[in-house]
Scaffold this motif. Structure first.
Motif, short mmCIF file in Angstrom:
data_model
loop_
_atom_site.label_atom_id
_atom_site.label_comp_id
_atom_site.label_asym_id
_atom_site.label_seq_id
_atom_site.Cartn_x
_atom_site.Cartn_y
_atom_site.Cartn_z
N LEU A 250 14.45 3.50 16.23
CA LEU A 250 13.26 4.04 16.88
C LEU A 250 12.05 3.92 15.97
O LEU A 250 10.95 3.56 16.41
CB LEU A 250 13.51 5.51 17.23
N LEU A 251 12.26 4.23 14.67
CA LEU A 251 11.14 4.15 13.74
C LEU A 251 10.62 2.73 13.59
O LEU A 251 9.44 2.49 13.34
CB LEU A 251 11.59 4.68 12.37
N LEU A 252 11.53 1.77 13.74
CA LEU A 252 11.19 0.38 13.50
C LEU A 252 10.34 -0.22 14.59
O LEU A 252 9.62 -1.18 14.38
CB LEU A 252 12.50 -0.41 13.36
N THR A 253 10.45 0.34 15.80
CA THR A 253 9.79 -0.24 16.95
C THR A 253 8.29 -0.42 16.69
O THR A 253 7.58 0.52 16.37
CB THR A 253 9.98 0.65 18.19
N GLY A 254 7.82 -1.64 16.79
CA GLY A 254 6.39 -1.91 16.63
C GLY A 254 5.94 -2.11 15.20
O GLY A 254 4.80 -2.48 14.97
N THR B 222 -4.35 -0.34 7.96
CA THR B 222 -3.28 0.14 7.08
C THR B 222 -1.91 -0.18 7.67
O THR B 222 -0.91 0.43 7.29
CB THR B 222 -3.41 1.66 6.87
N SER B 223 -1.86 -1.16 8.59
CA SER B 223 -0.60 -1.49 9.24
C SER B 223 -0.03 -2.82 8.81
O SER B 223 1.17 -2.94 8.55
CB SER B 223 -0.78 -1.49 10.77
N ARG C 259 8.73 -12.28 5.87
CA ARG C 259 8.35 -10.98 6.41
C ARG C 259 8.68 -9.91 5.37
O ARG C 259 9.83 -9.78 4.94
CB ARG C 259 9.07 -10.72 7.73
N LEU C 260 7.68 -9.15 5.02
CA LEU C 260 7.77 -8.20 3.91
C LEU C 260 7.44 -6.79 4.38
O LEU C 260 6.40 -6.56 4.99
CB LEU C 260 6.78 -8.63 2.80
N ALA C 261 8.33 -5.85 4.09
CA ALA C 261 8.10 -4.44 4.41
C ALA C 261 7.70 -3.71 3.13
O ALA C 261 8.49 -3.59 2.19
CB ALA C 261 9.36 -3.82 4.99
N MET C 262 6.47 -3.22 3.10
CA MET C 262 5.92 -2.56 1.91
C MET C 262 6.02 -1.05 2.06
O MET C 262 5.98 -0.51 3.17
CB MET C 262 4.45 -2.94 1.71
N LEU C 263 6.08 -0.37 0.91
CA LEU C 263 6.24 1.08 0.89
C LEU C 263 4.98 1.82 1.33
O LEU C 263 4.99 2.58 2.29
CB LEU C 263 6.63 1.53 -0.52
N GLN C 264 3.87 1.61 0.63
CA GLN C 264 2.66 2.41 0.87
C GLN C 264 1.55 1.58 1.47
O GLN C 264 1.27 0.47 1.01
CB GLN C 264 2.17 3.03 -0.44
N PRO C 265 0.88 2.08 2.51
CA PRO C 265 -0.28 1.39 3.07
C PRO C 265 -1.41 1.34 2.05
O PRO C 265 -1.44 2.11 1.08
CB PRO C 265 -0.67 2.27 4.27
N PRO C 266 -2.37 0.45 2.25
CA PRO C 266 -3.54 0.42 1.36
C PRO C 266 -4.27 1.75 1.40
O PRO C 266 -4.38 2.38 2.44
CB PRO C 266 -4.40 -0.70 1.95
N PHE D 69 3.25 -2.48 6.57
CA PHE D 69 3.31 -1.28 5.74
C PHE D 69 4.17 -0.24 6.47
O PHE D 69 3.82 0.20 7.56
CB PHE D 69 1.91 -0.75 5.46
N VAL D 70 5.29 0.11 5.87
CA VAL D 70 6.29 0.96 6.52
C VAL D 70 6.63 2.12 5.59
O VAL D 70 7.56 2.05 4.79
CB VAL D 70 7.56 0.15 6.86
N PRO D 71 5.86 3.20 5.63
CA PRO D 71 6.11 4.32 4.72
C PRO D 71 7.48 4.95 4.89
O PRO D 71 8.02 5.52 3.94
CB PRO D 71 5.00 5.32 5.07
N ASP D 72 8.06 4.87 6.08
CA ASP D 72 9.36 5.51 6.31
C ASP D 72 10.48 4.66 5.71
O ASP D 72 10.68 3.50 6.09
CB ASP D 72 9.59 5.69 7.81
N GLY D 73 11.22 5.24 4.78
CA GLY D 73 12.26 4.52 4.07
C GLY D 73 13.40 4.08 4.95
O GLY D 73 13.97 3.00 4.77
N ALA D 74 13.78 4.92 5.94
CA ALA D 74 14.87 4.55 6.84
C ALA D 74 14.49 3.32 7.65
O ALA D 74 15.33 2.45 7.93
CB ALA D 74 15.20 5.72 7.76
N ALA D 75 13.22 3.23 8.03
CA ALA D 75 12.76 2.07 8.79
C ALA D 75 12.78 0.81 7.93
O ALA D 75 13.11 -0.28 8.42
CB ALA D 75 11.36 2.32 9.33
#
Length: 504
Positions: free
Chosen positions: A18-22, A205-206, A46-53, A230-236
């Motif tokens: 659910l968190l991953l959607t979008g 910031t996305s 494709r790179l998933a980063m921890l913190q948004p700018p 940018f994906v702050p949620d670790g589970a996602a």
């Protein structure tokens, strides 16, 4: 021991979906999914980063490390694994006097806007950094000027600084094209870097999108580009590796690591310390006896074994096992203040949610402090929404995961920033003459054994104040899908996707 509460793998997977959607929509017209299976590995990563700018990707802020990790912005100097200075956009350098250095600028470098690198352009970037407000953290306590002299940049400091080359390796002192710098004082890195990847679009910031820059002066990038989410949620972020939505994910939470295939995760020892900063300027922890009581109340073993599932090391000081010389040279700390009974002293304990373990760690600390006699209120927000209040000293205690050699590759800069009267990241609001004196001495000492000894003296001076209670040293878990190869596992968090990173 306090027990952590775990969800089942099935529940976590469902929540993560659910968190991953979008989260991983293409970042721009150039950021497509096509080419992932190219035989030459030239698809987009494709790179998933921890913190948004936090500052519009300004290189004069901590966002500079994103630009560095994407290989789009470069510095005059780079660092090798040992932290020694190596050529970057400068091919060589020499110390001309106690306060003057000359750096020879590399020929044949063009920026992504088509303009050429010259000594005058490099000096312009450095000058804008020195005049920024706030100044980049790497320049805390440093008066520096830069000017061009032919093909050389002449850097002059107000006082002797033996680490000028290492200082110029900081991503916060990246050299960008002149077109990046606006009259308003802002800096726009889109299309103005010099690395193997060109930043072409930023989606707030996305998302962000980068394309391979075929005019790069060095080794050409093997991948066609990078699509950043940018994906702050670790589970996602962990779910993105499991599902194949991301090829690389930063900082997979410890709680998620066991849900991933061991072949897709790498444990990277980090020069990063989880520290409890105590507000020495106002509130209960202005009292040294209560700071000592907090230190005595904390049992880091519960954090290491429970929250971090033994994927961390207990802290003996501010500097951890990523710097072996610190453990080898550290002497026992004597003469520390003894704790006083808290008698229900009310404190506010804060942290941020971007690193999934920190709120859980804060809950354990809350229980330990309450058992010692404190009354604790907890505040947790995303980092972007809590940093300003933390730096303003609005909390009594703050839990932070802090890189100790992030900027110059040398801990003196971190100590200057975090623990001196003029430090720009002084969460503890500390202003202690003994600490300032020790840090100044360390910063002025030439590289080598003498400097390392001075740094350990400065560490001891900080620890005696109990303004900062080091708890553990992290080992960050990085996720890499089986389809990607060549990503960097960098303890300094400066590199991630390089010219050699590609899809299989």
């Amino acid at each position: 021991m306090h027990q952590r509460i775990s969800l089942s793998a099935t529940a976590l997977a469902a929540a993560s979906a659910l968190l991953l959607t979008g989260c991983f929509a293409p970042a721009g017209d150039s950021a497509t999914r096509d080419g992932d299976g190219d035989d030459d590995g030239g698809g987009r990563i494709r790179l998933a980063m921890l913190q948004p700018p936090r500052s519009g990707l300004s290189p004069l802020s901590d966002d500079a490390f994103k630009l560095s990790r994407w290989s789009t912005a470069e510095t005059l100097i780079s660092l090798d694994d040992a932290g020694d200075a190596r050529p970057g956009l400068a091919t060589g350098w020499a110390r001309k006097s106690a306060t003057t250095w000359e750096f020879t600028v590399r020929d044949g470098v063009t920026f992504h806007d088509g303009s050429e690198l010259t000594a005058e352009v490099a000096a312009h970037s450095l000058t804008r950094a020195t005049k920024a407000s706030p100044k980049p953290r790497i320049l805390d306590g440093v008066e520096l000027t830069a000017k061009a002299d032919g093909d050389k940049v002449v850097v002059t400091t107000a006082v002797p600084d033996p680490l000028v080359p290492q200082r110029l390796s900081s991503p916060q002192l990246a050299v960008l094209a002149k077109s990046a710098y606006r009259k308003s004082g802002t800096v726009n890195p889109v299309g103005t870097g010099s690395g193997p990847y060109e930043l072409v679009k930023v989606g707030g910031t996305s998302t962000a999108a980068l394309d391979r820059y075929d005019g790069y002066w060095g080794k050409k990038a093997k991948a066609a580009g990078i699509d950043v989410s940018f994906v702050p949620d670790g589970a996602a972020r962990a779910a993105a590796i499991r599902s194949g939505e991301a090829h690389i994910a930063e900082a997979v939470p410890v709680s998620q690591a066991s849900l991933l295939d061991e072949k897709t995760i790498t444990e990277v020892p980090m020069p990063r310390t989880n520290t409890l900063y105590l507000n020495t300027r106002r509130g209960p922890f202005k009292d040294a006896g209560l700071r000592a009581a907090a230190r005595e109340a904390i049992d880091a073993r519960e954090l290491v074994e429970g929250v971090y599932e033994n994927r961390a090391d207990r802290a003996e000081g501010l500097l951890g096992p990523a710097l072996p010389w610190a453990a080898e040279g550290r002497a026992a700390l004597k003469g520390r203040t003894k704790g006083e009974a808290p008698h229900g002293a009310a404190i506010t304990l804060a942290t941020f949610s971007d690193r999934a373990e920190l709120p859980e760690a804060a809950s354990v600390l809350q229980q330990q402090l309450e058992e010692a006699g404190f009354e604790v209120k907890q505040v947790v927000r995303e980092y972007a929404h809590i940093e300003e209040d933390a730096l303003a000293g609005k909390f009594d205690a703050f839990v932070l995961s802090r890189a100790t050699v992030l900027d110059s590759g040398d801990p003196a800069a971190y100590m200057q920033s975090d623990f001196t009267c003029e430090g720009s990241f002084n969460l503890a609001q500390l202003c202690d003459k003994n600490v300032d004196k020790a840090v100044r001495k360390a910063a002025a000492t030439a590289a080598g054994d003498a400097r390392r000894a001075a740094i350990l003296d400065a560490e001891a001076a900080v620890l005696r104040t109990d303004a900062a209670i080091p708890m553990l040293h992290e080992r960050v878990v990085q996720g890499d899908a089986p389809s990607v190869t060549g990503s960097t596992k960098d303890p300094r968090e400066r590199t991630l996707v390089t010219a050699d990173t590609r899809l299989k």
